[in-house]
Motif scaffolding. Structure first.
Motif, mmCIF file in Angstrom:
data_model
loop_
_atom_site.group_PDB
_atom_site.id
_atom_site.type_symbol
_atom_site.label_atom_id
_atom_site.label_comp_id
_atom_site.label_asym_id
_atom_site.label_seq_id
_atom_site.Cartn_x
_atom_site.Cartn_y
_atom_site.Cartn_z
ATOM 1 N N ASP A 296 0.845 -1.184 0.000
ATOM 2 C CA ASP A 296 0.000 0.000 0.000
ATOM 3 C C ASP A 296 0.889 1.244 0.000
ATOM 4 O OD1 ASP A 296 -1.684 2.149 0.747
ATOM 5 O OD2 ASP A 296 -3.097 0.741 1.655
ATOM 6 N N CYS A 297 0.711 2.095 -1.013
ATOM 7 C CA CYS A 297 1.613 3.231 -1.187
ATOM 8 C C CYS A 297 1.400 4.321 -0.136
ATOM 9 C CB CYS A 297 1.475 3.805 -2.586
ATOM 10 S SG CYS A 297 -0.171 4.469 -2.900
ATOM 11 N N ARG A 298 0.352 4.210 0.675
ATOM 12 C CA ARG A 298 0.206 5.241 1.698
ATOM 13 C C ARG A 298 1.203 5.023 2.835
ATOM 14 N NH1 ARG A 298 -5.759 3.973 3.878
ATOM 15 N NH2 ARG A 298 -5.432 2.204 2.486
ATOM 16 N N ASN B 78 6.493 2.381 -0.283
ATOM 17 C CA ASN B 78 6.934 3.191 -1.414
ATOM 18 C C ASN B 78 5.866 3.345 -2.481
ATOM 19 O OD1 ASN B 78 9.433 3.597 -0.328
ATOM 20 N ND2 ASN B 78 10.220 1.674 -1.198
ATOM 21 N N CYS B 79 5.965 4.439 -3.197
ATOM 22 C CA CYS B 79 5.112 4.651 -4.357
ATOM 23 C C CYS B 79 5.399 3.574 -5.374
ATOM 24 C CB CYS B 79 5.398 6.025 -4.950
ATOM 25 S SG CYS B 79 4.643 6.262 -6.558
ATOM 26 N N ASP B 80 4.336 2.986 -5.928
ATOM 27 C CA ASP B 80 4.506 1.932 -6.904
ATOM 28 C C ASP B 80 4.417 2.478 -8.337
ATOM 29 O OD1 ASP B 80 4.943 -0.897 -7.213
ATOM 30 O OD2 ASP B 80 2.928 -0.996 -8.064
ATOM 31 N N LEU B 81 4.348 3.803 -8.444
ATOM 32 C CA LEU B 81 4.329 4.472 -9.753
ATOM 33 C C LEU B 81 3.125 4.064 -10.615
ATOM 34 C CD1 LEU B 81 8.132 4.228 -10.612
ATOM 35 C CD2 LEU B 81 6.898 6.170 -9.630
ATOM 36 N N CYS B 82 1.947 4.021 -9.992
ATOM 37 C CA CYS B 82 0.753 3.699 -10.789
ATOM 38 C C CYS B 82 0.412 4.839 -11.731
ATOM 39 C CB CYS B 82 -0.438 3.374 -9.896
ATOM 40 S SG CYS B 82 -1.283 4.796 -9.197
ATOM 41 N N GLY B 83 0.899 6.021 -11.396
ATOM 42 C CA GLY B 83 0.747 7.128 -12.336
ATOM 43 C C GLY B 83 -0.170 8.243 -11.886
ATOM 44 N N VAL B 84 -1.054 7.962 -10.927
ATOM 45 C CA VAL B 84 -2.081 8.948 -10.595
ATOM 46 C C VAL B 84 -1.488 10.239 -10.038
ATOM 47 C CG1 VAL B 84 -4.080 9.422 -9.143
ATOM 48 C CG2 VAL B 84 -3.828 7.185 -10.205
ATOM 49 N N CYS B 85 -0.586 10.095 -9.082
ATOM 50 C CA CYS B 85 -0.074 11.300 -8.420
ATOM 51 C C CYS B 85 0.681 12.197 -9.399
ATOM 52 C CB CYS B 85 0.802 10.931 -7.230
ATOM 53 S SG CYS B 85 -0.161 10.081 -5.957
ATOM 54 N N MET B 86 1.431 11.565 -10.303
ATOM 55 C CA MET B 86 2.143 12.357 -11.295
ATOM 56 C C MET B 86 1.153 12.990 -12.269
ATOM 57 S SD MET B 86 3.174 9.374 -10.331
ATOM 58 C CE MET B 86 4.392 8.122 -10.143
HETATM 59 S S1 SF4 Z 1 1.294 7.323 -7.940
HETATM 60 FE FE1 SF4 Z 1 -0.049 5.632 -7.420
HETATM 61 S S2 SF4 Z 1 1.264 4.243 -6.284
HETATM 62 FE FE2 SF4 Z 1 2.326 6.205 -6.315
HETATM 63 S S3 SF4 Z 1 1.680 7.217 -4.437
HETATM 64 FE FE3 SF4 Z 1 0.287 7.903 -6.046
HETATM 65 S S4 SF4 Z 1 -1.443 6.491 -5.905
HETATM 66 FE FE4 SF4 Z 1 0.223 5.555 -4.786
#
Ligand code: SF4
Lengths: 226, 636
Positions: free
Chosen positions: B597-599, B602-610
């Motif tokens: 869990d990225c909260r 570590n960030c798993d780079l799913c892409g949403v935050c970027m």
């Molecule tokens: S980009 Fe995805 S995996 Fe990374 S912190 Fe944001 S929600 Fe979590």
């Protein structure tokens, strides 16, 4: 302290079921910040007891309930505060200190007065039917119960019946645990007695008041003195 | 006009079931003078009143619109079938509960889309409103028809019926939409296309009519092409970054009649990154954004005072994960207990901690506790990334019996990718575990009173999840598996419940469908489909006939394994996840590899935050100064 409340459920609020009304009143009194007494146990709820259940679709200006409070509240203040927090169509009409320690209201109430509005009835036929009804020794209608329909003589359950205006009746009938007469059954009984009432429809049922009726003397007592 | 309509409606009410659904007049309903507002929105929930009134998102949006002085928002609901028949017989249009105004007289009709099986009700609502079903047939004289909510992320099956779909969090984007509408109207209300162009430029707004679709010979999608200049090839979602900064309704409409969730609701966080691979909500609402505990407490207090509810629920996709859950729940519970108000958490994780949290708030009678392991075996739970061990499940059961619960409900999903009969047996096994543990903890005598419910639903692959590439099991196979589980459940104390597989099959069609499925929805509605989400109304054979007549092959959408390169109907509607990441995660699923869990990790780079310049936001107590949140007196 216990207050006895007279409540009205009018207008579109008449479509609330008895359970809906209980829920609505409870929430209103909570919002009003009144010092409600709660039942003990895991799932506490306010101690409010109703004299009688009112059918969905029936309006009323004669609902009675007893509300338990943890500290004294002036009845006039109770009325004002409650009404500020109740939704459309639900109103506290009167509040008085509940008298004494008698049986519960529910156990004592045995008569209800209604105003019935009938549409599609010939006025002369309506008057004739009421006269015939009062003169009859027996009026048998089909009563719907849980297990089906059965014939019942409703005549002894109707204490008073009068035409009070065009398409308007006033009826005092039995209610409560000893027997409960539905206003629709009064109309069904009348329809049997006059051909002009065949297409008549009960469009509005309004409960005016609840009473304790002495079975021997027929004397009526309002809930305030019970 | 409104008065006359009200009288006519009132005459119908004695004849229909549950008339209190249609009367309005609830506490906190907002009734504005129409002559004093510029914009009127009819918030039209395509399901029954008791479902719609339970939807927190609707309460939030009702508040957002009504807090504007220049706008009003009124509610309408899909009438139950008896009411619909009565309205049609009397020629009564769909109306709002606040003012008995026909919905067609509003500027905007907004539909929340929570569940695919409400789509036919949406058509009922439009039709009863007297608004053309097809967007292409509406003129400047008609309301703008918009829709939002989770299903908007693949609203293609509804594309011909919608003017605009709204993706993501509604609180901010709604104001941009209303402002754009006003600007267009003040400019002379000329061309409806001009309005749509303005809306299409707002982040989160999708105008289906501005895209042309082409198909490959095998029936798959070739391309989505914008047909208007300036319309984005991929529509981004609207994202609220800081929940503390947006207004939350503490004066929601309080129903008079029974509804599904009859309690006050305070949202503690949005999003969930546990990454359960079947869960649509977990992917379209990333990342986690918490509301601060101080604010949650303040909102809860105001809510209780303004509503009179006897239950307050702290809601989110998984409230036991809220950073400050224990002290928040504990404090609220202590404080509200003396007012006769219970605090509850709706969804619980499967471990002893969550049972402890549920127990801490559960001053109520110990009824049943719900645990959702979702998958029977540890193996399949790795496939779906439900990171719960067998040990966690046993611990949770033990904790439940120890703290006094005598009924345990266990939720599972059947037909998950890679599922074998061994996984099904493992579902039944969990029921027997519960009984064994009950006997250990309570003794034979007391354990006789224990009730275990095994509840099994059929897996529906959802867009924007790693399982979007997966087929649904066939109807026949789903039914076989349901019966297979049953064989292993012989103890009287175990109740076995399973959902109708054919309902899930149509849900899959509507979840995974494209624009061509719209014809099937229309046909089904014309053939009488209503309230498809309700067992008593759902008619699978009707849907089969409708699909056949509309030339829609259900199997093409539901039973087909889809390649990583396939163009999906929802690929241009973006919750921000990258395709590469979804493919990676699907591969990990097949390899039974879990993600963290990225909260917390570590960030798993799913892409949403970027994509949306947002960050996971956890707010431990003390994040906001107490004095900033002094409770304002808003009673009366
Ligand atoms: S980009 Fe995805 S995996 Fe990374 S912190 Fe944001 S929600 Fe979590």
């Amino acid at each position: 302290m216990q207050l006895r409340i007279r409540l009205a459920k009018v207008g579109l609020a008449r479509f609330l079921s008895h359970l809906d009304l209980q829920r609505t009143v409870e929430r209103g009194l909570r919002r009003a910040g009144l010092p409600l007494a709660f039942t003990q146990g895991f799932n506490p709820h306010p101690r409010i007891s109703y004299a009688s259940a009112l059918a969905t679709g029936t309006s009323s200006e004669g609902e009675f309930l007893d509300v338990d409070l943890t500290e004294p509240v002036d009845p006039a203040e109770f009325l004002a505060r409650a009404n500020q927090h109740l939704p459309q169509g639900v109103r506290v009409l009167e509040a008085r200190p509940a008298p004494g320690e008698g049986d519960s209201l529910m156990a004592q109430i045995n008569a209800a007065a209604y105003r019935l509005t009938v549409e599609g009835a010939d006025q002369a036929a309506l008057e004739a039917a009421v006269a015939a009804f009062l003169a009859a020794r027996e009026v048998v209608v089909a009563r719907e119960g849980r297990t089906g329909t059965r014939p019942v003589d409703i005549r002894p359950q109707v204490y008073e019946l009068a035409v009070t205006g065009p398409g308007e009746l006033r009826a005092l009938v039995q209610t409560g645990s000893q027997g409960n007469l539905k206003p629709e059954e009064v109309l069904a009984g009348l329809a049997q007695l006059a051909p002009g009432l065949a297409g008549a429809e009960l469009t509005l049922t309004h409960r005016l008041m609840l009473y304790r009726r002495d079975p021997e003397t027929g004397v009526l007592t309002e809930p305030w003195s019970l | 006009m409104a008065e006359a309509l009200r009288d006519r409606i009132e005459r119908l009410l004695p004849r229909v079931s549950k008339p209190a659904r249609y009367t309005g007049g609830e506490w906190n309903a907002v009734v504005k003078d129409h002559s004093k507002v510029d914009l009127k929105v009819a918030w039209t929930f395509p399901d029954a009143y008791e479902v719609g009134m339970s939807h927190l998102g609707s309460l939030i949006m009702y508040h957002q619109i009504n807090r504007r002085a220049d706008a009003c928002c009124e509610r309408a609901y899909a009438p139950w079938t008896d009411m619909e028949a009565a309205m049609r017989a009397e020629g009564i249009p769909l109306f709002t509960l606040e003012s008995w105004t026909p919905v067609s007289e509003f500027d905007i009709i907004a539909f929340p889309l929570l569940y695919e099986l409400t789509y036919t009700n949406l058509l009922t609502c439009l039709d009863l409103a007297g608004v053309p079903l097809f967007a292409a047939e509406r003129t400047e004289a008609h309301p703008l028809v918009i829709a939002g909510g989770p299903c908007a992320f693949n609203c293609e099956p509804l594309a011909p019926f919608l003017d605009v779909a709204v993706l993501g969090d509604g609180e901010e984007v709604i104001h941009q939409i209303l402002d754009a509408y006003k600007a267009w109207r003040d400019g002379g209300r000329k061309d409806r296309r001009e309005l749509l162009r303005r809306l299409a430029s707002i982040t989160g707004c999708y105008v289906p009519g501005f895209y042309a679709v082409t198909y490959n010979p095998d029936g798959t999608i070739k391309e989505y092409r914008p047909t208007e200049p300036g319309v984005p090839a991929v529509v981004d979602r609207a994202t609220v970054k800081d929940l503390d900064a947006i207004d939350f309704p503490t004066r929601p409409v309080v129903p008079n009649t029974q509804i599904v969730f009859d309690r006050a609701q305070v949202e503690v966080f949005r999003g969930c990154t546990r990454g359960c691979r079947f869960c649509h909500a977990g992917y379209i609402s990333r990342p986690v954004r918490e509301r601060s505990p101080e604010l949650v407490q303040k909102l809860a207090r105001e809510m209780v005072r303004n509503t009179g509810y006897s239950e307050l629920s702290l809601v989110s996709l998984s409230t036991a994960d809220y950073t400050d859950v224990q002290s928040t729940v504990g404090r609220l519970s202590d404080e509200l207990q003396c007012q006769g108000v219970n605090v509850t958490l709706p969804s619980t994780r499967v471990d002893a901690f969550s049972v402890a949290v549920a127990d801490a708030v559960s001053k109520v009678r110990k009824g049943s506790i719900t645990l959702a392991p979702e998958g029977g075996s540890a193996r399949i739970r790795r496939v779906i990334n439900k990171t719960v061990s067998d040990r966690d499940i046993r611990d949770a059961m033990r904790a439940a019996f120890r703290s006094g619960y005598r009924a345990v409900k266990l939720y599972f999903i059947l037909g998950l990718p890679t599922e074998t009969d061994a996984d099904l047996e493992a579902i039944a096994e969990k029921g027997h575990w519960a009984l064994e543990i009950a006997e250990e903890e309570l003794g034979r005598q007391e354990a006789r009173k224990v009730r275990v419910t095994i509840s099994v639903s059929v897996f529906v692959p959802k867009p924007h999840t790693p399982f979007q590439f997966e087929p649904q099991v066939t109807l026949a196979e789903a039914r076989r598996r349901q019966q297979y589980i049953k064989r292993f459940l012989k103890d009287r104390r175990i109740e076995y419940k399973y959902h109708e597989a054919d309902v899930s099959h149509i849900e899959a069609l509507l979840s995974l469908g494209d624009r061509r499925v719209a014809n099937a929805i229309l046909r089904a509605w014309q053939m009488g489909a209503r309230f498809d989400g309700w067992n008593e109304h759902f008619d699978y054979n009707l849907w089969l006939r409708a699909c056949e007549e509309a030339g829609v092959d259900i199997a093409f959408y539901t039973y087909r394994k889809k390649g990583y390169g396939e163009r999906f109907a929802w690929d241009h509607l973006s919750p921000g996840l990258s395709r590469e990441w979804l493919i990676d995660d699907h591969r990990r699923a097949m390899a039974e590899v879990e993600v963290e869990d990225c909260r917390w990790e570590n960030c798993d780079l799913c892409g949403v935050c970027m994509s949306y310049n947002v960050l996971p936001t956890l707010k431990p107590a003390g994040f906001v100064g107490e004095d900033e949140l002094a409770v304002t007196d808003s009673a009366g």
